[in-house]
Design a protein around this motif. Structure first.
Motif, PDB file in Angstrom:
ATOM      1  N   ALA A   8      11.959   7.043   4.976  1.00  0.00           N
ATOM      2  CA  ALA A   8      11.164   5.835   4.798  1.00  0.00           C
ATOM      3  C   ALA A   8      10.151   6.006   3.675  1.00  0.00           C
ATOM      4  N   LEU A   9       9.562   7.192   3.572  1.00  0.00           N
ATOM      5  CA  LEU A   9       8.596   7.459   2.501  1.00  0.00           C
ATOM      6  C   LEU A   9       9.267   7.373   1.136  1.00  0.00           C
ATOM      7  N   LEU A  10      10.449   7.965   1.029  1.00  0.00           N
ATOM      8  CA  LEU A  10      11.172   7.964  -0.244  1.00  0.00           C
ATOM      9  C   LEU A  10      11.590   6.548  -0.636  1.00  0.00           C
TER      10      LEU A  10
ATOM     11  N   ALA B  79      11.160  -0.331   3.368  1.00  0.00           N
ATOM     12  CA  ALA B  79      11.203   0.965   4.045  1.00  0.00           C
ATOM     13  C   ALA B  79      11.466   0.798   5.535  1.00  0.00           C
ATOM     14  N   HIS B  80      11.358  -0.440   6.022  1.00  0.00           N
ATOM     15  CA  HIS B  80      11.619  -0.721   7.435  1.00  0.00           C
ATOM     16  C   HIS B  80      13.010  -1.323   7.650  1.00  0.00           C
ATOM     17  N   ALA B  81      13.785  -1.397   6.569  1.00  0.00           N
ATOM     18  CA  ALA B  81      15.129  -1.967   6.691  1.00  0.00           C
ATOM     19  C   ALA B  81      16.019  -1.045   7.520  1.00  0.00           C
ATOM     20  N   GLY B  82      16.933  -1.642   8.238  1.00  0.00           N
ATOM     21  CA  GLY B  82      17.844  -0.839   9.050  1.00  0.00           C
ATOM     22  C   GLY B  82      17.083  -0.084  10.124  1.00  0.00           C
ATOM     23  N   ARG B  83      17.326   1.215  10.207  1.00  0.00           N
ATOM     24  CA  ARG B  83      16.672   2.038  11.221  1.00  0.00           C
ATOM     25  C   ARG B  83      15.719   3.054  10.602  1.00  0.00           C
ATOM     26  N   LEU B  84      15.302   2.796   9.366  1.00  0.00           N
ATOM     27  CA  LEU B  84      14.424   3.748   8.704  1.00  0.00           C
ATOM     28  C   LEU B  84      13.084   3.875   9.420  1.00  0.00           C
ATOM     29  N   GLU B  85      12.493   2.754   9.798  1.00  0.00           N
ATOM     30  CA  GLU B  85      11.158   2.759  10.384  1.00  0.00           C
ATOM     31  C   GLU B  85      10.941   1.446  11.117  1.00  0.00           C
TER      32      GLU B  85
ATOM     33  N   THR C   2      -1.001   9.592   1.679  1.00  0.00           N
ATOM     34  CA  THR C   2       0.377   9.843   2.113  1.00  0.00           C
ATOM     35  C   THR C   2       0.484  11.199   2.796  1.00  0.00           C
ATOM     36  N   VAL C   3      -0.113  12.208   2.174  1.00  0.00           N
ATOM     37  CA  VAL C   3      -0.099  13.557   2.752  1.00  0.00           C
ATOM     38  C   VAL C   3      -0.814  13.572   4.095  1.00  0.00           C
ATOM     39  N   ILE C   4      -1.977  12.935   4.175  1.00  0.00           N
ATOM     40  CA  ILE C   4      -2.751  12.921   5.411  1.00  0.00           C
ATOM     41  C   ILE C   4      -1.983  12.207   6.523  1.00  0.00           C
TER      42      ILE C   4
ATOM     43  N   VAL D 275       3.795   5.471   4.888  1.00  0.00           N
ATOM     44  CA  VAL D 275       4.780   4.668   4.160  1.00  0.00           C
ATOM     45  C   VAL D 275       4.087   3.671   3.243  1.00  0.00           C
ATOM     46  N   LEU D 276       3.044   3.025   3.741  1.00  0.00           N
ATOM     47  CA  LEU D 276       2.302   2.061   2.924  1.00  0.00           C
ATOM     48  C   LEU D 276       1.678   2.751   1.720  1.00  0.00           C
ATOM     49  N   ALA D 277       1.093   3.921   1.932  1.00  0.00           N
ATOM     50  CA  ALA D 277       0.489   4.668   0.829  1.00  0.00           C
ATOM     51  C   ALA D 277       1.549   5.081  -0.195  1.00  0.00           C
ATOM     52  N   ALA D 278       2.708   5.534   0.287  1.00  0.00           N
ATOM     53  CA  ALA D 278       3.784   5.947  -0.616  1.00  0.00           C
ATOM     54  C   ALA D 278       4.284   4.773  -1.450  1.00  0.00           C
ATOM     55  N   ALA D 279       4.358   3.594  -0.833  1.00  0.00           N
ATOM     56  CA  ALA D 279       4.801   2.402  -1.563  1.00  0.00           C
ATOM     57  C   ALA D 279       3.862   2.089  -2.713  1.00  0.00           C
ATOM     58  N   PHE D 280       2.573   2.297  -2.498  1.00  0.00           N
ATOM     59  CA  PHE D 280       1.608   2.009  -3.555  1.00  0.00           C
ATOM     60  C   PHE D 280       1.531   3.120  -4.594  1.00  0.00           C
ATOM     61  N   ILE D 281       1.945   4.334  -4.239  1.00  0.00           N
ATOM     62  CA  ILE D 281       2.103   5.365  -5.278  1.00  0.00           C
ATOM     63  C   ILE D 281       3.149   4.887  -6.279  1.00  0.00           C
ATOM     64  N   GLY D 282       4.291   4.453  -5.756  1.00  0.00           N
ATOM     65  CA  GLY D 282       5.359   3.965  -6.622  1.00  0.00           C
ATOM     66  C   GLY D 282       4.940   2.757  -7.428  1.00  0.00           C
ATOM     67  N   ALA D 283       4.224   1.816  -6.789  1.00  0.00           N
ATOM     68  CA  ALA D 283       3.799   0.601  -7.484  1.00  0.00           C
ATOM     69  C   ALA D 283       2.849   0.931  -8.631  1.00  0.00           C
ATOM     70  N   CYS D 284       1.927   1.838  -8.394  1.00  0.00           N
ATOM     71  CA  CYS D 284       0.987   2.231  -9.455  1.00  0.00           C
ATOM     72  C   CYS D 284       1.714   2.920 -10.606  1.00  0.00           C
ATOM     73  N   ALA D 285       2.669   3.791 -10.264  1.00  0.00           N
ATOM     74  CA  ALA D 285       3.429   4.497 -11.292  1.00  0.00           C
ATOM     75  C   ALA D 285       4.274   3.529 -12.108  1.00  0.00           C
ATOM     76  N   GLY D 286       4.915   2.587 -11.438  1.00  0.00           N
ATOM     77  CA  GLY D 286       5.723   1.609 -12.157  1.00  0.00           C
ATOM     78  C   GLY D 286       4.896   0.732 -13.073  1.00  0.00           C
ATOM     79  N   PHE D 287       3.717   0.369 -12.633  1.00  0.00           N
ATOM     80  CA  PHE D 287       2.832  -0.444 -13.465  1.00  0.00           C
ATOM     81  C   PHE D 287       2.327   0.345 -14.662  1.00  0.00           C
ATOM     82  N   LEU D 288       2.088   1.640 -14.475  1.00  0.00           N
ATOM     83  CA  LEU D 288       1.602   2.482 -15.579  1.00  0.00           C
ATOM     84  C   LEU D 288       2.592   2.529 -16.744  1.00  0.00           C
ATOM     85  N   TRP D 289       3.867   2.320 -16.471  1.00  0.00           N
ATOM     86  CA  TRP D 289       4.869   2.309 -17.540  1.00  0.00           C
ATOM     87  C   TRP D 289       4.501   1.271 -18.594  1.00  0.00           C
ATOM     88  N   TRP D 290       3.909   0.165 -18.157  1.00  0.00           N
ATOM     89  CA  TRP D 290       3.544  -0.927 -19.061  1.00  0.00           C
ATOM     90  C   TRP D 290       2.039  -0.997 -19.333  1.00  0.00           C
ATOM     91  N   ASN D 291       1.268  -0.325 -18.477  1.00  0.00           N
ATOM     92  CA  ASN D 291      -0.188  -0.406 -18.577  1.00  0.00           C
ATOM     93  C   ASN D 291      -0.805   0.780 -19.311  1.00  0.00           C
TER      94      ASN D 291
END
Length: 346
Positions: free
Chosen positions: A3-5, A68-74, A194-196, A219-235
């Motif tokens: 789910a984190l991934l 991340a909650h799709a199927g049986r992930l979480e 995410t680690v905590i 999971v919520l924290a991990a989602a925002f890690i990805g969102a911040c990283a994706g935005f940095l590509w353009w920011n």
């Protein structure tokens, strides 16, 4: 772990792919940033750069969390849903502020009182729901719910929660002054949460944050890690889009809410140590000028001070990212050190 991934990957890809679409849409509509005339002269060339990029950050983070909650992930939890709603409400306040700026074609949107009042209502609403519905511990916490464990009571904890949300949203907003600075620094904070959250899941017997709440927060924290990283590509400098208050207020709310739900209230100023420094620089600057008619810094927030000292913008950004990473590492280190020192709660 799956789910984190998934959360991180969806947050990254949706933001990375969605941001250029938003850039094109904003350019067609002529929606661009208006730069303060009293800011560093080098920033005047940024006028007209599309803003409100926080739409894709918050959207990508929420989408990553949902998928991340799709199927049986979480499974969804009340804590996760309340956190997402709070984040989106804060981002909406930022969106209104950004919209007023671009529609009025000036660098000021909502007045300070209006913005503070809206965030205050959101903070109070979160605190009431957290206490009455989610059953969050009302003890003052550092690295766990019983450390130091002082009982604040419902009113005391509610005040703490409101101050955390107001303070963090404004601090992240002040940090958002250089290309990629706020997004990158926020990404480090989300790594810490995410680690905590994951560690709390693995040691349920120690922490007052049982499964599935602890995993959902991670999971919520991990989602925002990805969102911040994706935005940095353009920011990343030179930015093709700014996050605007839509992004900074949403990210600030996310950081504060995660700290409160994971019962690491007093760890928040360390995880967000860079944001604290930015906010303190403004407080010191304003206080010194009003009391002594002297400025402590050449310009506040402090990142502008270093720009005026001659540091290139990218140098300021990277060095501040290093500080943000160091603060997050210190916070996670303190969290883990406490576990090693005290072990399970007796």
């Amino acid at each position: 772990m799956s789910a984190l991934l998934v959360a991180g990957a969806v947050g990254l890809l949706s933001t990375m792919l969605g941001t250029p679409l938003l850039i094109g849409s904003l350019r067609i509509r002529g929606i661009g940033q208006h730069v303060r005339e009293d800011g560093p002269s080098g920033h005047l060339q940024k006028a007209g750069t599309p803003t409100m990029g926080g739409i894709t950050i918050i959207g990508g983070g929420c989408l990553g969390y949902l998928l991340a909650h799709a199927g049986r992930l979480e499974i969804f939890t009340a804590r996760g849903i309340v956190a997402v709603v709070t984040i989106c409400l804060a981002a909406f306040v930022g969106f209104v502020d950004d919209y007023l700026k671009v529609s009025r074609r000036r660098s000021l949107g909502l007045n300070a009182r209006g913005k503070a009042a809206a965030l205050l209502v959101i903070g109070v609403g979160f605190a009431v729901v957290a206490i009455k519905v989610l059953g969050v511990s009302t003890r003052l916490s550092f690295v766990r719910f019983d450390s130091p464990g002082w009982q604040l009571g419902a009113i005391g904890w509610a005040v703490l929660a409101v101050l955390a949300i107001l303070g963090t949203t404004n601090a992240v907003n002040l940090t958002d002054g250089l290309d990629g600075l706020a997004a990158g620094s926020s990404g480090f904070a989300f790594m810490g949460f995410t680690v905590i959250g994951w560690f709390q899941l693995r040691h349920i017997e120690v922490y007052h944050n049982p499964y599935p709440a602890s995993l959902d927060e991670a999971v919520l924290a991990a989602a925002f890690i990805g969102a911040c990283a994706g935005f940095l590509w353009w920011n990343a400098a030179p930015a093709r889009i700014f996050m605007g208050d839509t992004g900074s207020l949403g990210l600030g709310a996310a950081i504060a809410v995660l700290a409160l739900l994971e019962n690491v209230d007093l760890l928040l100023p360390i995880v967000g140590g860079l944001f604290v420094l930015e906010a303190l620089s403004v407080i010191l600057q304003v206080g010194s000028f009003r009391l002594f008619h002297r400025r402590v810094f050449r310009m506040a927030p402090i990142h502008h001070h270093f720009e005026l000292l001659g540091w290139p913008e990218t140098t300021v950004i990277i060095r501040f990212w290093i500080l943000a990473a160091a603060f997050t590492s210190l916070a996670v280190g303190a969290f883990y050190a406490d576990y090693l020192a005290h072990g399970p709660v007796r």
